[in-house]
Design an enzyme around this catalytic site. Structure first.
Site, PDB file in Angstrom:
ATOM      1  CD  GLU A 262      36.934  36.063  35.479  1.00  0.00           C
ATOM      2  OE1 GLU A 262      36.726  35.485  36.413  1.00  0.00           O
ATOM      3  OE2 GLU A 262      36.411  35.972  34.357  1.00  0.00           O
TER       4      GLU A 262
HETATM    5  C1  ACM Z   1      32.740  37.756  34.959  1.00  0.00           C
HETATM    6  O1  ACM Z   1      31.868  37.154  35.383  1.00  0.00           O
HETATM    7  N1  ACM Z   1      33.980  37.508  34.782  1.00  0.00           N
HETATM    8  C2  ACM Z   1      32.382  39.178  34.595  1.00  0.00           C
END
Ligand code: ACM
Length: 492
Positions: free
Chosen positions: A295
């Protein structure tokens, strides 16, 4: 009507249920390797209140020969023998024996069986996020107890995120000094001293579990920016779709993701990466160091690829195996052998499988954590008080059980699958009671998928829910406050 299966989870690779009288536990003695003796004595005491004196009746031994982590358990009215191929195998045989203990009239008994068992996957993990909410050492020990009882052998600790840095480092003391005091929604933060961390690693090892520590980067680094503003970008707030907006220079107590990043084109960043992972490598006996990589929504793909290539090389140069969330598999410069962690859906809807295959293409293997099956932080039912719903809504126990690791990532050969891990993110999880409320009983589904053969007469949802129901009394005796999900026919 089919006979009720024995309450064994994960279900063993081979079991032969025999006819004849059961073994009577009252009055039985124990002859065993000391670690296994301690484990069985505490399990028997919790479940039955009986003390097992030294003596005849139950024999626990290690005898080289079988596959790693395997064991054979033979129970008859005349005695019980558990033989592990190694200490871990013996430990797993003890857990199976604990699940076999049952009330038989006015006594405690073990039915006559022969079990020959070994795991399907070498990596059978759970994760605990100690960044969103900090969880103290006693809580982590309790989580280890719970996981190890289901033959889980990896504890992944998510030690840093936007909300806090949770491990004291000698090389970078500013991290915990300036970025550990708070947590989500203004909850109290905290951090592990080096002795705390060593104690966790040792407790895990005594339960045959390896700790995989994670410092998440280049994103999820707002906490780092408080200690070292010079190596961090300003928050990129236009990527935030949900959650509070972060303020540069102030602790973040919201739950938004994707807005923070380390500076990718600054050598001071890589000095930081080297320092933190060198110290982590020193403290960590296990082979894997996780550097996150998920992310990084405010970072360009080119910058992201540059960063994860360098970070993975730093870890490889330390003699450890780098591990990262699947996004890092997009980088062609990733260190060879880096392990990827897939967190897409069981039926993928994005580029996650392509990224996961990227690790295999560079000689690495993949750990499967499909979010809509094994993310333990998802609500178990629509009306559950704790948990999130972004991974396809609430995750029922049936959905947590009904997936096959080899079918998730197209084109990923089974020998490129290192194993399965069930993460617990802790945006809504502050206490051990909260952990139990989300982790149980779904951890049992992940444990069975990781350990048991893919198919077999008892590898069905009907058998699984019945076996889980049969474990209720054992879990209660171990102090687990599991929710009585309506999907399970609980034994009382
Ligand atoms: C995640 O759930 N951001 C790995």
């Amino acid at each position: 009507m089919a006979p009720v299966p024995l309450p064994l989870v994960p279900f063993p690779a081979h079991i032969d249920v025999r006819r004849g009288p059961a073994f009577d536990l009252s009055g039985a003695g124990l002859s065993a390797d000391p670690d296994a003796a301690t484990a069985l004595r505490s399990l028997v005491a919790a479940r039955t209140g009986l003390d097992l004196p030294d003596g005849d009746g139950i024999v626990l031994t290690v005898q080289d020969g079988g596959p790693a982590e395997s064991y054979v358990l033979e129970a008859a009215a005349t005695g019980i023998r558990v033989t592990g191929a190694d200490a871990a195998g013996l430990h797993y045989g003890v857990q199976t024996l604990g699940q076999l203990i049952r009330r038989d009239g006015d006594r405690w008994a073990v039915p006559p069986v022969r079990v020959e068992d070994a795991p399907r996957f070498a990596y059978r993990g759970v994760m605990l996020d100690v960044a969103r909410h900090f969880h103290d050492v006693p809580t982590v020990r309790a989580y280890i107890d719970r996981a190890a009882s289901l033959k889980v052998n990896v504890l992944h600790l998510h030690l840093s995120d936007d909300q806090g840095w949770r491990l004291e480092l000698r090389s970078r003391p500013e991290l915990t000094a300036t970025a550990s005091a708070t947590a989500v929604d203004g909850a109290e933060g905290g951090f592990y001293t080096q002795d705390d961390y060593r104690a966790i690693v040792a407790y895990a090892a005594s339960h045959h579990m390896t700790v995989v520590p994670e410092f998440d980067m280049p994103g999820h680094t707002h906490a780092v920016s408080l200690a070292y503003p010079g190596i961090a970008e300003a928050p990129v707030t236009d990527v935030i779709t949900e959650g509070a907006i972060p303020v540069e220079g102030e602790p973040y107590t919201g739950t938004a993701v994707g807005f923070s990043s380390l500076r990718v084109h600054d050598e001071a960043t890589y000095a930081f990466v080297r320092d933190v992972f060198a110290e982590l490598a020193e403290l960590t006996p296990g082979p894997w160091l996780h550097f996150g990589g998920d992310e990084s929504h405010g970072t360009t793909p080119e910058d992201f690829a540059r960063f994860v290539s360098r970070a993975s090389a730093v870890i490889a140069d330390l003699g450890k195996t780098p591990m990262a969330w699947h996004e890092a598999g997009a980088a062609t410069g990733l260190a060879p052998g880096t392990v990827g962690q897939y967190w897409g859906f069981v039926t993928p809807v994005d580029a996650a499988p392509q990224h996961a295959r990227g690790f295999a293409d560079r000689g690495g293997r993949v750990v499967l954590s499909p979010a809509d099956a094994v993310y333990l932080d998802m609500k178990p039912t629509d009306d559950a008080p704790l948990g999130l719903t972004w991974a396809n809504g609430a995750t029922s126990l049936e959905r947590a059980y009904s997936w096959e690791p080899a079918d998730v990532v197209d084109g990923l050969p089974e020998d490129a699958i290192l194993g399965v891990e069930a993460p617990l993110w802790t945006e809504t999880v502050a206490t051990l009671a909260d952990i139990d409320a989300l982790v149980f009983p779904r951890i049992a589904a992940a444990a069975e998928i990781a350990w048991s053969p893919a198919t077999g007469a008892e590898r069905t949802w009907e058998s699984f829910r019945t076996r889980v129901g049969g474990l209720g009394p054992l879990w209660t005796s171990l102090g687990v406050r599991f929710p009585a999900l309506a999907e399970v026919p609980w034994t009382t």
